[in-house]
Design a protein around this motif. Sequence first.
Motif, PDB file in Angstrom:
ATOM      1  N   LYS A 379       6.153   7.777  -5.263  1.00 20.49           N
ATOM      2  CA  LYS A 379       6.422   6.416  -5.830  1.00 20.49           C
ATOM      3  C   LYS A 379       7.596   6.059  -6.228  1.00 20.49           C
ATOM      4  N   MET A 380       8.235   7.314  -6.672  1.00 16.64           N
ATOM      5  CA  MET A 380       9.766   7.021  -7.180  1.00 16.64           C
ATOM      6  C   MET A 380      10.513   6.819  -5.849  1.00 16.64           C
ATOM      7  N   LEU A 381      10.328   7.392  -4.858  1.00 17.62           N
ATOM      8  CA  LEU A 381      11.171   7.368  -3.538  1.00 17.62           C
ATOM      9  C   LEU A 381      10.624   6.008  -2.850  1.00 17.62           C
ATOM     10  N   GLY A 382       9.465   5.422  -3.309  1.00 21.34           N
ATOM     11  CA  GLY A 382       9.266   4.130  -2.720  1.00 21.34           C
ATOM     12  C   GLY A 382       8.286   4.435  -1.281  1.00 21.34           C
ATOM     13  N   ILE A 383       7.853   5.789  -1.157  1.00 17.33           N
ATOM     14  CA  ILE A 383       7.186   6.053   0.205  1.00 17.33           C
ATOM     15  C   ILE A 383       5.830   6.485  -0.184  1.00 17.33           C
ATOM     16  N   ASN A 384       5.213   6.044  -1.095  1.00 18.26           N
ATOM     17  CA  ASN A 384       3.744   6.511  -1.493  1.00 18.26           C
ATOM     18  C   ASN A 384       2.805   5.893  -0.541  1.00 18.26           C
ATOM     19  N   ASP A 385       3.463   4.669   0.278  1.00 22.98           N
ATOM     20  CA  ASP A 385       2.372   4.173   1.420  1.00 22.98           C
ATOM     21  C   ASP A 385       2.301   5.115   2.636  1.00 22.98           C
ATOM     22  N   GLN A 386       3.082   6.336   2.601  1.00 23.36           N
ATOM     23  CA  GLN A 386       2.968   7.381   3.564  1.00 23.36           C
ATOM     24  C   GLN A 386       2.829   8.523   3.337  1.00 23.36           C
ATOM     25  N   SER A 387       3.269   8.887   2.125  1.00 21.50           N
ATOM     26  CA  SER A 387       3.210  10.302   1.533  1.00 21.50           C
ATOM     27  C   SER A 387       2.815  10.436   0.147  1.00 21.50           C
ATOM     28  N   GLY A 388       2.524  11.609  -0.251  1.00 16.36           N
ATOM     29  CA  GLY A 388       1.996  12.048  -1.548  1.00 16.36           C
ATOM     30  C   GLY A 388       0.978  12.217  -2.066  1.00 16.36           C
ATOM     31  N   SER A 389      -0.031  12.059  -1.199  1.00 21.90           N
ATOM     32  CA  SER A 389      -1.676  12.244  -1.071  1.00 21.90           C
ATOM     33  C   SER A 389      -2.092  12.579   0.176  1.00 21.90           C
ATOM     34  N   ILE A 390      -3.609  13.281  -0.002  1.00 25.23           N
ATOM     35  CA  ILE A 390      -4.242  13.546   1.386  1.00 25.23           C
ATOM     36  C   ILE A 390      -5.196  12.369   1.498  1.00 25.23           C
ATOM     37  N   GLU A 391      -4.905  11.451   2.116  1.00 31.12           N
ATOM     38  CA  GLU A 391      -5.642  10.078   2.537  1.00 31.12           C
ATOM     39  C   GLU A 391      -5.547   9.632   3.856  1.00 31.12           C
ATOM     40  N   LYS A 392      -6.375   8.916   4.391  1.00 34.94           N
ATOM     41  CA  LYS A 392      -6.326   8.095   5.741  1.00 34.94           C
ATOM     42  C   LYS A 392      -5.030   7.628   5.792  1.00 34.94           C
ATOM     43  N   GLY A 393      -4.367   7.547   6.747  1.00 36.05           N
ATOM     44  CA  GLY A 393      -3.068   6.717   7.010  1.00 36.05           C
ATOM     45  C   GLY A 393      -1.688   7.348   6.527  1.00 36.05           C
ATOM     46  N   LYS A 394      -1.845   8.492   5.840  1.00 37.18           N
ATOM     47  CA  LYS A 394      -0.764   9.302   5.226  1.00 37.18           C
ATOM     48  C   LYS A 394      -0.364  10.473   6.580  1.00 37.18           C
ATOM     49  N   LEU A 395       1.093  10.753   6.040  1.00 34.99           N
ATOM     50  CA  LEU A 395       1.617  11.754   7.067  1.00 34.99           C
ATOM     51  C   LEU A 395       0.939  12.975   6.844  1.00 34.99           C
ATOM     52  N   ALA A 396       0.634  14.010   7.779  1.00 32.08           N
ATOM     53  CA  ALA A 396       0.220  15.073   7.859  1.00 32.08           C
ATOM     54  C   ALA A 396       0.940  16.198   6.929  1.00 32.08           C
ATOM     55  N   ASP A 397       0.995  16.079   5.725  1.00 30.35           N
ATOM     56  CA  ASP A 397       1.825  16.967   4.868  1.00 30.35           C
ATOM     57  C   ASP A 397       1.207  17.826   4.003  1.00 30.35           C
ATOM     58  N   ILE A 398       0.579  18.815   4.294  1.00 30.38           N
ATOM     59  CA  ILE A 398      -0.532  19.648   3.794  1.00 30.38           C
ATOM     60  C   ILE A 398      -0.087  21.100   3.445  1.00 30.38           C
TER      61      ILE A 398
END
Length: 427
Positions: A379-398
């Motif tokens: 959220k701070m970086l403004g990338i919470n639409d693509q990162s930061g949680s394990i959800e459909k549509g997010k980058l596969a950073d796991i």
Amino acid sequence: MKKRLMCLSALFVLQPLSASADTLIHAGKLFTATSDSLQSNMTIVIDGNKIVDVKKGFEKGGADDTVINLKDKTVIPGLMDMHVHLSSQQGPGSYLEPFTLSEADYAFKAANYARKTLEAGFTTVRNLGDSYNETIALRKAIEKGIAVGPRIYSAGKSIATTGGHADPSNGMSPALRPDVGPEDGVVNGIAEARDAIRQRYQDGADVIKITATGGVLSVAKSGQNPQFMNDELKAIVDTANDYGFTVAVHAHGKEGMERAIKAGVTSIEHGTYMDEETMALMKKHGTWYVPTILAGEFVAEKAKIDGYFPELVRPKAASIGPLIQKTFGRAYKAGVNIAFGTDSGVSAHGDNAQEFALMVEAGMPAAEALKSATIAPAKMLGINDQSGSIEKGKLADIIAVEGNPLENIQVMEKVVFVMKDGAIFKQ
């Protein structure tokens, strides 16, 4: 002939396309960062570098799919450290390095520490200050696949005033002291402040880092005096906004912090001497707090060792270091927005996750600590639409750990699986 070509074309269009293979992660326990609890027996479906589904139960998958068995692990979004210095690591000889190391030396050190950071489970970092823009070059190399490391948001060279915390000429003999200016991160006045932001845009920086107060490890007397005037701070923030930069602010002292907050900066780093009035101001302006407790603990401990720090630095490390954890505890209770950050490079790279135990010890619940290193930084970086949680549509950073971090947060210090952008870097 024309009829034959049309028939061949029709056959080509009607030919069924083979489905691309997916990667399936079977997670015994899953912390998605969208809630405070763990889910059991889940499947994460990955196509390329994206999560395409998160399902209850262990999906079998197709014949061509790859299944990763983490049924006895806890799976978590890739971690984010919002304050690192990848090209250095503190030690008794650190103060000689500007005289003995070249740009290439710093770049190789950064590449080594970046790999250690990724293997520790940190898939995204903010690098808040280097010497020769080496972490900008490293970011590009990682993006091209010719180096291994986390996703880097680099500030390039930090910005200070003459004699300020990030002035690279501090502590030098006048005979050796270089003539430094905006390109080197030293500014005085509005024009030079604007110049420095534009220079970092030209250099390819992602964020801006300024040192609004004195610091612990710089060879200068004060660790907390304000070091920018209000008009300089306004010039920095206004220019940064024009170029799409967020602004991270090193600050220990109250006055320098509050000047920066009022100017509209994004985050306060360290924040040692903030009080209730400062915290209320941060909440009013939506300013983030990046605590770096681990760095405070590290320098306080090393200050006890004769010769580890220069004599000008030692009393600052002894007095400021132990206070950060207490400040963090009060800031959390006050409801200040908190994003995980360690200042690694002061402490050892790869030890970043030790910050979690210090946060929990100070009163933050384990689930909130995990969120501070996942969805909150996004959220701070403004990338919470693509990162930061394990959800459909997010980058596969796991990543994955043994045990349950909600019961024992120290399991975060032993990451056993790392995936970044859908590629496995540790298993």
